[in-house]
Design a protein around this motif. Structure first.
Motif, mmCIF file in Angstrom:
data_model
loop_
_atom_site.group_PDB
_atom_site.id
_atom_site.type_symbol
_atom_site.label_atom_id
_atom_site.label_comp_id
_atom_site.label_asym_id
_atom_site.label_seq_id
_atom_site.Cartn_x
_atom_site.Cartn_y
_atom_site.Cartn_z
ATOM 1 N N ILE A 20 -11.106 0.367 8.229
ATOM 2 C CA ILE A 20 -11.367 -0.814 9.029
ATOM 3 C C ILE A 20 -11.854 -0.359 10.402
ATOM 4 C CG2 ILE A 20 -10.363 -2.887 10.074
ATOM 5 C CD1 ILE A 20 -8.300 -2.864 7.801
ATOM 6 N N SER A 66 -8.767 1.875 11.727
ATOM 7 C CA SER A 66 -8.473 3.084 10.959
ATOM 8 C C SER A 66 -8.762 4.334 11.783
ATOM 9 C CB SER A 66 -9.294 3.118 9.669
ATOM 10 O OG SER A 66 -9.040 1.993 8.870
ATOM 11 N N ASN A 126 0.817 -1.216 0.000
ATOM 12 C CA ASN A 126 0.000 0.000 0.000
ATOM 13 C C ASN A 126 0.848 1.262 0.000
ATOM 14 O OD1 ASN A 126 0.964 -0.230 2.668
ATOM 15 N ND2 ASN A 126 -0.793 0.865 3.498
ATOM 16 N N THR A 150 -8.387 -1.961 1.292
ATOM 17 C CA THR A 150 -9.794 -2.353 1.261
ATOM 18 C C THR A 150 -10.720 -1.301 1.871
ATOM 19 O OG1 THR A 150 -9.445 -3.548 3.353
ATOM 20 C CG2 THR A 150 -9.274 -4.817 1.308
ATOM 21 N N PRO A 184 -5.428 1.583 4.178
ATOM 22 C CA PRO A 184 -5.768 0.208 3.794
ATOM 23 C C PRO A 184 -6.182 0.123 2.334
ATOM 24 C CG PRO A 184 -6.911 0.868 5.825
ATOM 25 C CD PRO A 184 -6.302 2.107 5.244
ATOM 26 N N GLN A 233 -3.393 -7.301 0.425
ATOM 27 C CA GLN A 233 -2.000 -6.885 0.278
ATOM 28 C C GLN A 233 -1.170 -7.978 -0.386
ATOM 29 O OE1 GLN A 233 -0.337 -5.221 3.891
ATOM 30 N NE2 GLN A 233 -2.147 -3.966 4.285
ATOM 31 N N ARG A 245 -9.287 -9.636 5.381
ATOM 32 C CA ARG A 245 -9.507 -9.190 3.988
ATOM 33 C C ARG A 245 -8.416 -8.220 3.565
ATOM 34 N NH1 ARG A 245 -14.957 -9.164 5.594
ATOM 35 N NH2 ARG A 245 -14.880 -6.931 6.036
ATOM 36 N N GLU A 246 -8.036 -7.321 4.458
ATOM 37 C CA GLU A 246 -7.007 -6.344 4.115
ATOM 38 C C GLU A 246 -5.661 -7.020 3.875
ATOM 39 O OE1 GLU A 246 -4.648 -3.079 3.386
ATOM 40 O OE2 GLU A 246 -6.828 -3.278 3.285
#
Length: 273
Positions: free
Chosen positions: A72, A76, A38, A69, A67, A109, A104-105
């Motif tokens: 979060i 976040s 990222n 995605t 992130p 990645q 998921r994140e």
């Protein structure tokens, strides 16, 4: 046998950082790098790695930047960024926020690196969050899912008596407490790791004498040396003058002779498999 992985972290963090890492690989003793998925220069760094034949791992990140995605919950900040090292540590001590969202994140990645045409040979974690019990199983599950069979062992390899005082010393003490619990789950899943990680106590203070001391004192077995070479880089918050000092430490033909004198073989994570 003494075998040493010299891995450059934070690949992709900035153009001058990336240029220094490639220089340390081509003209120095760096054997692999960890790519941030990222970061501002992830795509360019992937091209550079492929062109140079630089082995690359995934530098999973929950501390810095945004992130892939989206925000979060519980992790976040208000503007959607990751929370930074100190706040991340406080969050993970109490358990992962929204484990499915974090998974998921991290999967995104790994997939980002693969989409860029690279085959990661290992996983490590930015700010060593793999150490926290709330994250260990999650990272191991992803390593199995994506068939990445080597991970960093974030256990400081230097003598604890040499740890610095202050915040860094407290971090190292935390790592030493948490890391031994990783060995059993790693063995159960047949995931290879080095025995430990050199370079952690010398963060921002890594120079030629420090490197030569590690080479002279390296014990038998497989080990990793974590390095952060680069040129001064305004795009990278970690890209100050110490990066130049570290880069110069890793260059120079005399290092090959010193490494050979002490019976050390330089390898990458792929050699652990």
């Amino acid at each position: 046998m003494r075998r040493l992985i010299v891995n450059a972290d934070d690949f992709g963090a900035g153009s001058a950082t990336d240029r220094g890492i490639l220089q340390a690989f081509r003209r120095g003793i760096v054997t692999s790098a960890s790519l941030l998925a990222n970061a501002p220069h992830t795509s360019g760094a992937a091209i550079m790695a492929e062109d140079a034949g630089l082995p690359v791992g995934v530098h999973l990140n929950l501390a810095d930047g945004y992130p892939l995605t989206g925000p979060i919950p519980g992790l976040s900040t208000g503007n959607g960024r990751f929370p930074g090292k100190k706040q991340l540590r406080r969050i993970l001590i109490s358990g992962p926020p929204e484990p499915d969202a974090v998974r998921r994140e991290l999967a995104a990645q790994i997939e980002r690196i693969m989409e860029l045409g690279l085959t990661p040979d290992h996983i490590d974690t930015h700010q060593h969050f793999f150490l926290f019990p709330s994250m260990t199983g999650l990272v191991l599950d992803l390593a199995g899912e994506y068939d990445i069979r080597a991970l960093r062992m974030p256990l400081p390899a230097e003598d604890p008596a040499d740890d610095p005082e202050g915040a860094l010393g407290e971090e190292l003490a935390l790592y030493r407490r948490l890391a031994p619990a990783l060995r059993k789950p790693l063995e159960q899943r047949s995931i290879r790791t080095p025995r430990g990680l050199f370079g952690m106590p010398r963060l921002n203070r890594f120079d030629r004498p420090a490197l030569e001391q590690i080479i002279r004192q390296l014990p038998p077995g497989n080990w990793e040396l974590m390095v952060h070479p680069g040129h001064v880089d305004r795009e990278n918050p970690f890209g100050g003058p110490p990066r130049e000092v570290e880069l110069q430490a890793l260059l120079g033909p005399h290092l090959d002779d010193l490494i050979a004198q002490h019976g050390i073989r330089l390898i990458d994570f792929g050699a652990l498999q």
